[in-house]
Write a protein that holds these residues in place. Structure first.
Motif, short mmCIF file in Angstrom:
data_model
loop_
_atom_site.label_atom_id
_atom_site.label_comp_id
_atom_site.label_asym_id
_atom_site.label_seq_id
_atom_site.Cartn_x
_atom_site.Cartn_y
_atom_site.Cartn_z
N CYS A 102 0.84 -1.20 0.00
CA CYS A 102 0.00 0.00 0.00
C CYS A 102 0.87 1.25 0.00
CB CYS A 102 -0.92 0.01 1.21
SG CYS A 102 -1.97 1.48 1.24
N HIS A 103 0.51 2.22 -0.84
CA HIS A 103 1.34 3.42 -0.97
C HIS A 103 1.39 4.25 0.32
CE1 HIS A 103 -2.62 5.24 -1.41
NE2 HIS A 103 -2.07 6.41 -1.25
N VAL A 104 0.50 3.92 1.28
CA VAL A 104 0.51 4.64 2.56
C VAL A 104 1.57 4.04 3.51
CG1 VAL A 104 -0.97 5.44 4.48
CG2 VAL A 104 -1.94 5.22 2.20
N GLY A 105 2.13 2.87 3.13
CA GLY A 105 3.22 2.30 3.90
C GLY A 105 2.90 1.00 4.61
N TYR A 106 1.68 0.51 4.40
CA TYR A 106 1.28 -0.73 5.06
C TYR A 106 1.50 -1.92 4.14
CZ TYR A 106 -0.80 2.36 8.50
OH TYR A 106 -0.96 3.32 9.47
N CYS A 109 -3.66 -2.67 1.69
CA CYS A 109 -4.47 -1.44 1.76
C CYS A 109 -5.52 -1.47 2.86
CB CYS A 109 -5.17 -1.22 0.42
SG CYS A 109 -4.00 -0.91 -0.94
N PHE A 110 -5.81 -2.66 3.38
CA PHE A 110 -6.93 -2.76 4.34
C PHE A 110 -6.37 -2.78 5.76
CE2 PHE A 110 -8.29 -4.19 0.24
CZ PHE A 110 -9.56 -3.64 0.11
N TYR A 111 -5.86 -1.64 6.21
CA TYR A 111 -5.18 -1.56 7.51
C TYR A 111 -6.07 -0.97 8.60
CZ TYR A 111 -4.34 2.97 5.26
OH TYR A 111 -4.51 4.14 4.58
N ARG A 112 -7.34 -0.71 8.25
CA ARG A 112 -8.28 -0.19 9.25
C ARG A 112 -9.58 -0.98 9.21
NH1 ARG A 112 -8.28 5.82 6.97
NH2 ARG A 112 -8.32 4.49 5.12
N ARG A 113 -10.21 -1.11 10.37
CA ARG A 113 -11.51 -1.79 10.40
C ARG A 113 -12.53 -0.91 11.10
NH1 ARG A 113 -9.96 -6.51 14.66
NH2 ARG A 113 -9.71 -5.18 16.48
N ALA B 2 -4.15 17.69 -0.33
CA ALA B 2 -3.29 16.73 0.37
C ALA B 2 -3.85 16.44 1.76
CB ALA B 2 -1.88 17.27 0.46
N ALA B 3 -4.30 17.50 2.44
CA ALA B 3 -4.83 17.31 3.78
C ALA B 3 -6.05 16.41 3.74
CB ALA B 3 -5.19 18.66 4.39
N LYS B 4 -6.91 16.65 2.74
CA LYS B 4 -8.12 15.86 2.63
C LYS B 4 -7.77 14.39 2.35
CE LYS B 4 -12.54 15.69 0.30
NZ LYS B 4 -13.19 15.94 -0.97
N SER B 5 -6.85 14.20 1.42
CA SER B 5 -6.42 12.86 1.08
C SER B 5 -5.83 12.16 2.29
CB SER B 5 -5.40 12.92 -0.07
OG SER B 5 -4.81 11.67 -0.25
N ASN B 6 -4.99 12.88 3.06
CA ASN B 6 -4.40 12.31 4.26
C ASN B 6 -5.47 11.90 5.25
OD1 ASN B 6 -1.82 12.42 3.45
ND2 ASN B 6 -1.28 14.29 4.56
N ASN B 7 -6.50 12.71 5.34
CA ASN B 7 -7.56 12.45 6.27
C ASN B 7 -8.29 11.15 5.92
OD1 ASN B 7 -8.93 13.12 8.54
ND2 ASN B 7 -10.46 14.38 7.49
N ILE B 8 -8.57 10.99 4.64
CA ILE B 8 -9.22 9.76 4.17
C ILE B 8 -8.31 8.57 4.40
CG2 ILE B 8 -9.97 8.53 2.07
CD1 ILE B 8 -12.00 10.59 2.99
N GLU B 9 -7.02 8.75 4.12
CA GLU B 9 -6.08 7.62 4.19
C GLU B 9 -5.58 7.34 5.60
OE1 GLU B 9 -2.99 8.61 1.42
OE2 GLU B 9 -4.19 8.00 -0.30
N ASP B 85 -10.24 0.16 2.67
CA ASP B 85 -8.91 0.39 2.09
C ASP B 85 -8.48 1.85 2.22
OD1 ASP B 85 -10.40 1.60 0.10
OD2 ASP B 85 -9.21 0.77 -1.53
N CYS B 86 -7.28 2.12 1.78
CA CYS B 86 -6.67 3.43 1.97
C CYS B 86 -7.56 4.58 1.48
CB CYS B 86 -5.30 3.49 1.28
SG CYS B 86 -5.24 2.73 -0.36
N ASP B 87 -8.09 4.48 0.28
CA ASP B 87 -8.91 5.59 -0.21
C ASP B 87 -10.40 5.40 0.04
OD1 ASP B 87 -8.84 3.61 -2.04
OD2 ASP B 87 -8.17 4.83 -3.73
N GLN B 88 -10.72 4.41 0.85
CA GLN B 88 -12.11 4.18 1.32
C GLN B 88 -13.11 3.99 0.20
OE1 GLN B 88 -13.55 5.74 4.94
NE2 GLN B 88 -11.62 6.55 5.66
N ASP B 89 -12.66 3.33 -0.89
CA ASP B 89 -13.62 3.01 -1.96
C ASP B 89 -13.77 1.50 -2.18
OD1 ASP B 89 -11.28 2.42 -3.24
OD2 ASP B 89 -11.56 3.84 -4.90
N CYS B 90 -13.35 0.72 -1.18
CA CYS B 90 -13.49 -0.74 -1.28
C CYS B 90 -13.48 -1.32 0.13
CB CYS B 90 -12.32 -1.31 -2.10
SG CYS B 90 -12.46 -3.07 -2.44
#
Lengths: 138, 138
Positions: A102-106, A109-113, B2-9, B85-90
């Protein structure tokens, strides 16, 4: 129609069904643990490249081009096997990986529940395995 | 941005991103083995019903209505956890199941894999666990 449907579902001919954008979703899982690492899309060329090279290759909608996973990070995917679902419109790809996917470093991609009893709160369950700033130079 | 993206991720607020059809894809996996059982879609109402009831509930595009998995077959899904997932679309949903989840009679939908060295041949790797004719009366 029934015969055709049976053929897709029961047959042993691989006829991946791409959607109107020419894409098929791929669930990429760790071949050892079965952990879902990422979900992305392939077009016909990406699937062909994946089968030919043995490296996980996708189609990036945002960049509108083929994308060999790990081409930037070095964290490539070595394909172990590709499964297809009953109606042949989705793939599961088992891979061996050399680093976080995952590009966020994990790792995946599914690092949160979703928190138990909540509908809008998450909790972190993954562990960072790399620093995106170092890997992507962001 | 960037801030918004960080918040989602990076944030811990669950903000599932539904697509233009109001759907989010869900990868449903066996909570014990991590085996991918099926991939389907939820709309906001299906997600809400799943969170409230603890039973895997989807949106059927072909029937254009909510669909509690197992309502016909009895093979329900007891939800253990839902990951995003990271971008919260799955979503990845871990479930415990009482019976085969694929309408063709297998434990999961991914019962065939692409044959080694081939691009158009499959081989069967799953094992039938129920007879669809008996369960669905087809």
């Amino acid at each position: 129609m029934a015969a055709k449907s049976n053929n897709i579902e029961e047959g042993l001919t691989f006829k991946p069904k791409f959607d109107q954008q020419g894409l098929i979703p791929v669930v990429t899982v760790d071949a050892d643990s079965n952990e879902v690492l990422m979900v992305a899309n392939m077009n016909a060329a990406a699937l062909e490249a994946t089968l030919a090279s043995g490296k996980g290759t996708y189609f990036s909608r945002s960049r509108a081009k083929l994308w060999v996973k790990g081409e930037q990070s070095g964290h490539e995917q070595k394909v172990v096997e590709i499964m297809v679902d009953c109606d042949q419109d989705c793939l599961v790809m088992k891979v061996k990986v050399s680093g976080g996917q995952c590009h966020v470093g994990y790792r995946g991609c599914f690092y949160r529940r979703v928190k138990k009893g909540s509908s809008d709160q998450l909790e972190l369950v993954g562990r960072r395995v790399f620093d995106p700033k170092e890997v992507y130079g962001k």
